[in-house]
Scaffold this motif. Structure first.
Motif, mmCIF file in Angstrom:
data_model
loop_
_atom_site.group_PDB
_atom_site.id
_atom_site.type_symbol
_atom_site.label_atom_id
_atom_site.label_comp_id
_atom_site.label_asym_id
_atom_site.label_seq_id
_atom_site.Cartn_x
_atom_site.Cartn_y
_atom_site.Cartn_z
ATOM 1 N N LYS A 1 -7.146 5.701 2.337
ATOM 2 C CA LYS A 1 -8.196 6.705 2.133
ATOM 3 C C LYS A 1 -8.404 7.542 3.396
ATOM 4 N N LYS A 2 -8.346 6.908 4.543
ATOM 5 C CA LYS A 2 -8.563 7.624 5.802
ATOM 6 C C LYS A 2 -7.369 8.502 6.189
ATOM 7 N N LEU A 3 -6.163 8.135 5.757
ATOM 8 C CA LEU A 3 -4.968 8.918 6.092
ATOM 9 C C LEU A 3 -4.751 10.088 5.136
ATOM 10 N N SER A 4 -5.224 9.969 3.908
ATOM 11 C CA SER A 4 -4.908 10.971 2.885
ATOM 12 C C SER A 4 -5.369 12.393 3.217
ATOM 13 N N PRO A 5 -6.493 12.615 3.912
ATOM 14 C CA PRO A 5 -6.891 14.005 4.205
ATOM 15 C C PRO A 5 -5.896 14.762 5.076
ATOM 16 N N TYR A 6 -5.029 14.052 5.770
ATOM 17 C CA TYR A 6 -4.039 14.723 6.626
ATOM 18 C C TYR A 6 -2.808 15.177 5.843
ATOM 19 N N ASP A 7 -2.731 14.774 4.582
ATOM 20 C CA ASP A 7 -1.631 15.189 3.709
ATOM 21 C C ASP A 7 -2.083 16.428 2.931
ATOM 22 N N HIS A 8 -1.952 17.594 3.535
ATOM 23 C CA HIS A 8 -2.446 18.830 2.921
ATOM 24 C C HIS A 8 -1.594 19.254 1.730
ATOM 25 N N TRP A 9 -0.339 18.858 1.715
ATOM 26 C CA TRP A 9 0.537 19.211 0.596
ATOM 27 C C TRP A 9 0.052 18.584 -0.703
ATOM 28 N N SER A 10 -0.384 17.343 -0.648
ATOM 29 C CA SER A 10 -0.763 16.623 -1.866
ATOM 30 C C SER A 10 -2.225 16.816 -2.235
ATOM 31 N N SER A 11 -3.111 16.958 -1.240
ATOM 32 C CA SER A 11 -4.560 17.095 -1.482
ATOM 33 C C SER A 11 -5.064 16.005 -2.423
ATOM 34 N N LEU A 12 -4.638 14.796 -2.154
ATOM 35 C CA LEU A 12 -4.978 13.657 -2.992
ATOM 36 C C LEU A 12 -6.329 13.078 -2.588
ATOM 37 N N GLU A 13 -7.188 12.872 -3.570
ATOM 38 C CA GLU A 13 -8.458 12.194 -3.323
ATOM 39 C C GLU A 13 -8.272 10.697 -3.557
ATOM 40 N N VAL A 14 -8.710 9.892 -2.621
ATOM 41 C CA VAL A 14 -8.617 8.441 -2.746
ATOM 42 C C VAL A 14 -10.028 7.875 -2.877
ATOM 43 N N HIS A 15 -10.261 7.152 -3.945
ATOM 44 C CA HIS A 15 -11.580 6.557 -4.193
ATOM 45 C C HIS A 15 -11.430 5.045 -4.300
ATOM 46 N N ILE A 16 -12.299 4.326 -3.614
ATOM 47 C CA ILE A 16 -12.296 2.864 -3.640
ATOM 48 C C ILE A 16 -13.600 2.404 -4.281
ATOM 49 N N GLY B 1 0.822 -1.210 0.000
ATOM 50 C CA GLY B 1 0.000 0.000 0.000
ATOM 51 C C GLY B 1 0.852 1.253 0.000
ATOM 52 N N GLN B 2 1.930 1.244 0.778
ATOM 53 C CA GLN B 2 2.849 2.373 0.771
ATOM 54 C C GLN B 2 3.448 2.584 -0.619
ATOM 55 N N MET B 3 3.788 1.495 -1.297
ATOM 56 C CA MET B 3 4.427 1.628 -2.610
ATOM 57 C C MET B 3 3.491 2.247 -3.639
ATOM 58 N N VAL B 4 2.251 1.784 -3.692
ATOM 59 C CA VAL B 4 1.342 2.353 -4.690
ATOM 60 C C VAL B 4 1.020 3.806 -4.355
ATOM 61 N N LEU B 5 0.895 4.126 -3.081
ATOM 62 C CA LEU B 5 0.652 5.505 -2.678
ATOM 63 C C LEU B 5 1.877 6.371 -2.964
ATOM 64 N N GLY B 6 3.065 5.854 -2.652
ATOM 65 C CA GLY B 6 4.287 6.596 -2.938
ATOM 66 C C GLY B 6 4.437 6.888 -4.411
ATOM 67 N N GLN B 7 4.055 5.911 -5.249
ATOM 68 C CA GLN B 7 4.146 6.132 -6.688
ATOM 69 C C GLN B 7 3.166 7.202 -7.146
ATOM 70 N N ALA B 8 1.962 7.232 -6.564
ATOM 71 C CA ALA B 8 1.003 8.283 -6.892
ATOM 72 C C ALA B 8 1.569 9.663 -6.546
ATOM 73 N N LEU B 9 2.251 9.759 -5.413
ATOM 74 C CA LEU B 9 2.827 11.039 -4.995
ATOM 75 C C LEU B 9 3.997 11.441 -5.894
ATOM 76 N N LEU B 10 4.783 10.469 -6.361
ATOM 77 C CA LEU B 10 5.842 10.791 -7.320
ATOM 78 C C LEU B 10 5.242 11.343 -8.611
ATOM 79 N N PHE B 11 4.197 10.701 -9.112
ATOM 80 C CA PHE B 11 3.522 11.204 -10.318
ATOM 81 C C PHE B 11 2.990 12.615 -10.091
#
Length: 360
Positions: A155-170, A81-91
């Motif tokens: 999905k629950k952790l992403s709102p605390y990342d204000h720098w990225s403002s990433l929306e996670v949809h499942i 999960g960290q890897m796929v999320l990390g890759q999204a942040l790199l993109f």
């Protein structure tokens, strides 16, 4: 290139040629990029090495009051999960064409990597993921996750990342509802980048062969973020395919926990990048998985939905999932091409995490 990095890239090749990428005329796909293995082997390996590789770690501060100081034997899906999320942040922050350079650490790269450091203060650390899993998903610290569980925690952790403002949809129930996606990403007339998880269960104990070609096609889409899943008892992050094999980053290596900052050593930085990927036959894939995509903007999402519709839904007797513009009020879900066609793949609400048992 200094001696340290040169040794890093060539250590195993001095013994024998690694078997990470075969000599083949089949195209090699890495997260939406197409390569020729006979002409672009160095470029393929550079692309793979530039992905963030999160593995088991030992010697970090205890997670909560559990006393646990290593995720060896239970954290493989959490690391995936960290890897796929990390890759999204790199993109998101660096773009698809960015390549890792240990000599010139991009400040954005360091900021991304620091969010995964093994301590409670890091936004996406093993600590935060495990503790969120305990509080919201009923998973005790030290208990393995399945693909859907780790997606829910991210999905629950992403709102605390204000720098990225990433929306996670499942997208549950094997159904992708375009209207829901767009409303989630478009807030106050501003579009937020999207990390999309499509949890699937494509069989009972083994993957149904009818889905093999569709799974491989997912890696050819520009928006591809790969697949989190694995073999029985062995969760992995799949980033590409060649022939009938999937190319994967395997988290099952235990490394010492390290600090991450702009001054961290080259050795510590290198520990987050895999020299050679591994391969796994697609038919050995466990049927429980999550296909992942990243859409930077609305145009990206529109293109992705069109690709999914044309390649994975139309003319498929058993599509991986259903796409609809809005979720119908009735139980019968409708696809874009055939309003009378119902889903043929069972839902994922009954996901079992038993496929990812603890390893020694």
């Amino acid at each position: 290139m200094d001696m340290l990095f040169d040794a890093y890239l060539t250590h195993e090749s001095l013994q024998c040629e690694p078997d990470d990428i075969p000599c083949t005329s089949d195209p090699v796909w890495i997260l939406g990029e197409k390569y020729d293995a006979n002409k672009e082997l160095a470029a393929i390996r550079k692309d793979i090495t530039s992905r963030l590789w999160f593995t088991y770690r030992k010697g970090f501060v205890p997670i909560g009051d559990s006393g646990i100081t290593t995720d060896r034997g239970w954290g493989c899906m959490l690391r995936c999960g960290q890897m796929v999320l990390g890759q999204a942040l790199l993109f998101l922050h660096l773009g698809r064409d960015w390549r890792w350079d240990h000599e010139q650490r991009n400040p954005a790269y360091v900021s991304i990597l620091s969010m995964f450091e093994d301590n409670k203060s890091a936004n996406y650390s093993i600590h935060q993921i495990a503790l969120m899993g305990a509080s919201s998903e009923g998973k005790d610290v030290g208990q393995w996750f399945g693909p859907n569980t780790v997606a829910q925690v991210i999905k629950k952790l992403s709102p605390y990342d204000h720098w990225s403002s990433l929306e996670v949809h499942i997208a549950l129930d094997n159904t992708l509802v375009i209207g829901e996606l767009k409303r989630q990403c478009r807030k106050q007339n501003k579009w937020s980048p999207l990390l999309l998880f499509l949890p699937l269960r494509l069989g009972l104990s083994e993957i149904n062969p009818i889905y093999a070609e569709s799974i491989k096609k997912c890696f050819s889409f520009q928006q591809s973020l790969g697949i989190i899943g694995g073999k029985p008892n062995h969760a992995m992050y799949f980033i590409g395919c060649v022939g009938n094999d999937l190319i994967c980053l395997d988290p099952h290596k235990t490394q010492q926990a390290v600090r991450v900052n702009k001054d961290c050593s080259k050795e510590d930085d290198m520990s987050f990048h895999c020299q050679y990927a591994t391969r796994s036959p697609i038919m050995e894939l466990d049927p429980s998985m999550a296909v992942c995509f990243y859409c930077a903007n609305e145009s990206d999402l529109d293109k992705l939905c069109q690709l999914l519709h044309e390649n994975l839904v139309v003319n498929e007797k058993q599509p991986l999932f259903v796409i609809c513009t809005e979720r119908p009020a009735e139980v019968q879900l409708k696809t874009l091409d055939d309003p009378m066609k119902s889903p043929t793949v069972s839902g994922t609400d009954d996901e079992s995490d038993d496929e990812f048992e603890m390893l020694g």
